[in-house]
Scaffold this active site. Sequence first.
Site, short mmCIF file in Angstrom:
data_model
loop_
_atom_site.label_atom_id
_atom_site.label_comp_id
_atom_site.label_asym_id
_atom_site.label_seq_id
_atom_site.Cartn_x
_atom_site.Cartn_y
_atom_site.Cartn_z
N CYS A 181 -5.84 -5.96 -11.69
CA CYS A 181 -5.97 -5.08 -12.86
C CYS A 181 -4.79 -5.28 -13.81
CB CYS A 181 -6.14 -3.63 -12.42
SG CYS A 181 -6.80 -2.60 -13.75
N HIS A 225 -10.59 -3.72 -9.01
CA HIS A 225 -9.70 -3.28 -7.93
C HIS A 225 -10.33 -3.57 -6.57
CE1 HIS A 225 -6.28 -1.18 -9.79
NE2 HIS A 225 -7.10 -0.88 -10.79
N GLU A 267 -8.97 -3.84 -3.71
CA GLU A 267 -8.35 -3.07 -2.60
C GLU A 267 -9.02 -1.72 -2.40
OE1 GLU A 267 -7.22 -3.15 -5.58
OE2 GLU A 267 -6.33 -1.23 -6.09
#
Length: 252
Positions: free
Chosen positions: A121, A224, A226
Amino acid sequence: MKHKTQEKCPFIGISANLITIETGSFIGRERAAVGDDYIQSVQQVGGVPLVLPMIKEQRLIEQQVEVIDGLLLSGGGDVSPLLYGEEPKRELGAICTDRDAYELELVHIAHRLGKPIFGICRGLQMLNVALGGSLYQDIAAALSTSFQHQSKAKPDEAIHTVAILPHTRLQSILNENMIITNSFHHQAIKDLAPGLIVNARTQDGLIEGIEGANDLFILGVQWHPELMIQKHSKMLKLFHAFVEAARKRRAT
Ligand code: MN
């Protein structure tokens, strides 16, 4: 009996944010912090996560980077447009020039030392700016796209499709031509930095992924991963590829 020497796992430095404490005795003080999702994602693929707090002393930053085998640039606020030669537009969000300066150094040093870099990001945006590219300060103000990139859904909800470009490192990591991702950004890459290529786009033409044009492992994604690994386990492949590149770098 001979002792088997245990192979050391690669050290992954994760750039930290500065969070202002809002309750309790230390209101107004700042805390170096990084989302635990980054830490867990690195751990799950066998990397040793190390949080990198932002500091100012150049020679100490140099030593931070020397310790790690791979650099993970985490998400966060907007990048100062002064870094790519623009004055702030009305729509610019919160910036932190200390963090910008710190991460610029991290990227420059890691790049010079040939250490793998993975930007997520804001990390992708920082990577592009540090290497000489520019950003749209606000997608809605700069472009006519009607796509929503600032999701109102939960962090792990995939909201838009992303086309993965053929013959890219990203394509070989994911082994997919199209994926669906979350999206929590209002800035995006405008001019790509030299030495980088685009590896993913949304259908409105926005750049959603970048990578190094040569052998050095440089990868950036605008979404994102994660936050998605529980529900969308293929996102772990990104961390796996990055940590394996760091493992290789460690062995050299
Ligand atoms: Mn997006």
